[in-house]
Design an enzyme around this catalytic site. Structure first.
Site, PDB file in Angstrom:
ATOM      1  N   GLY A 184     -30.803  72.418 -41.545  1.00  0.00           N
ATOM      2  CA  GLY A 184     -32.228  72.182 -41.633  1.00  0.00           C
ATOM      3  C   GLY A 184     -32.521  70.691 -41.690  1.00  0.00           C
ATOM      4  CB  ILE A 185     -35.636  68.803 -41.494  1.00  0.00           C
ATOM      5  CG1 ILE A 185     -35.996  67.325 -41.387  1.00  0.00           C
ATOM      6  CG2 ILE A 185     -36.649  69.558 -42.342  1.00  0.00           C
ATOM      7  CD1 ILE A 185     -37.314  67.080 -40.666  1.00  0.00           C
ATOM      8  N   GLY A 186     -33.888  67.219 -43.703  1.00  0.00           N
ATOM      9  CA  GLY A 186     -33.910  66.670 -45.051  1.00  0.00           C
ATOM     10  C   GLY A 186     -32.625  65.963 -45.421  1.00  0.00           C
ATOM     11  N   GLY A 187     -32.598  65.437 -46.640  1.00  0.00           N
ATOM     12  CA  GLY A 187     -31.483  64.632 -47.100  1.00  0.00           C
ATOM     13  C   GLY A 187     -30.191  65.401 -47.252  1.00  0.00           C
ATOM     14  CD  GLU A 237     -36.915  77.428 -37.026  1.00  0.00           C
ATOM     15  OE1 GLU A 237     -38.035  77.885 -36.724  1.00  0.00           O
ATOM     16  OE2 GLU A 237     -36.460  77.474 -38.189  1.00  0.00           O
ATOM     17  N   GLY A 263     -37.475  79.435 -40.426  1.00  0.00           N
ATOM     18  CA  GLY A 263     -36.402  80.367 -40.069  1.00  0.00           C
ATOM     19  C   GLY A 263     -35.377  80.581 -41.162  1.00  0.00           C
ATOM     20  CE  LYS A 287     -49.028  63.773 -56.474  1.00  0.00           C
ATOM     21  NZ  LYS A 287     -50.377  63.991 -55.881  1.00  0.00           N
TER      22      LYS A 287
END
Length: 298
Positions: free
Chosen positions: A99-102, A124, A221, A248
């Protein structure tokens, strides 16, 4: 619909670029199709990646926007620790979905430097990590389905990734109906699925799309690949996250919750396999609710 495309070839075909995903369905549903020719759009080889001039209503020429860039950011110290738990469980000959990310980026980087070899790709989203692995000689594509091809539904990354895709037969773009098909994923031996999540509860339910009642991502996905990897012969599915986060106001919160209170469940507890944080990996497959809680607490 208005779609950016690679310039037309001599046969009147426009290449749709690395975005087969759900694009063909949008085209079929559209009343009017307008193509915007972009010289910077890479030519993505694959299935259902071409559209002929006879099927188009209007063509807009001369709009050469740069491709959107998604930096391949380095993993944090926590991401690296999580990757260190995953790498030893990836065998030679595995097929990767990142997947995407660190965390996926950290896994790809560490795999490129590891002794693991003879890897393949079926994902994907195609990201820069696959280029790293290919250039390191780790990806050979020697799998039992779509041999020699890195299969993907859409791509997002740096210009280096788009240059790698352009007119390259190694990477094969296909609709999400094929790429994310659970039966297709399950048929690939040693399928490794690696995805991030936001939080989970002690039952093993996983949320990867909401923060409380606020929707921050789509379903994506994840469940398709978790299910398919679990059914794959020799496959494994990893759901990864840092154990805590600060809001935050700087207040520390756990990502492992006693139970959810309004969050959307992306992956049900019956499908969760490995859960990984910077403190280790817990295999939840086939465990009772008490065993799941004990495994995650450990």
């Amino acid at each position: 619909d208005l779609i950016q495309v690679h310039p037309m070839d001599q046969w009147g075909n426009f290449n749709l670029g690395p975005q087969a995903s759900d694009l063909r369905g949008l085209i079929r549903a559209a009343k009017t199709i307008i193509l915007e020719v972009n010289q910077n759009m890479p030519k993505a080889l694959g299935y259902e990646t071409e559209l002929n001039l006879c099927d188009v209503d209007y063509v807009v020429e001369g709009s050469n926007h740069p491709m959107p860039q998604i930096p391949n950011r380095a993993g944090t110290e926590v991401d690296d620790k999580i990757a260190d738990y995953i790498i030893p469980m990836i065998e030679d000959g595995s097929t990767l979905q990142l997947g995407i990310g660190g965390i996926p980026s950290a896994v790809g980087c560490k795999l490129a430097e590891s002794d693991v070899k003879d890897l393949s790709g079926h994902t994907e989203m195609l990201v820069d990590s696959y280029v790293d692995l290919y250039e390191a000689g780790k990806i050979t594509g020697n799998k039992n389905r779509d041999k020699g091809k890195i299969i993907y539904a859409f791509a997002g990354g740096t210009q280096r990734l788009y240059d790698f895709i352009n007119d390259n037969q190694i990477v094969f773009n296909a609709p999400v109906s094929y790429v994310n098909n659970v039966g297709v994923v399950a048929s690939i031996d040693k399928f490794i699925s690696i995805n991030g999540c936001i939080d989970l509860d002690l039952y093993g339910q996983v949320n990867a799309e909401t923060a409380g009642y606020q929707q921050i991502s789509g379903t994506g996905g994840q469940l398709d690949f978790v299910t398919g990897a679990t059914l794959s012969r020799g496959g494994k599915a990893f759901l990864c996250m840092s154990s805590t986060f600060r809001d935050k106001a700087g207040v520390l919160h756990s990502r492992v919750l006693p139970r959810f209170g309004g969050d959307i469940i992306t992956t049900p507890r019956s499908q969760a396999y490995y859960v990984v944080t910077e403190y280790g990996a817990a295999n939840l497959a086939g465990r009772s609710t008490w065993e799941r809680a004990d495994a995650m607490i450990s």
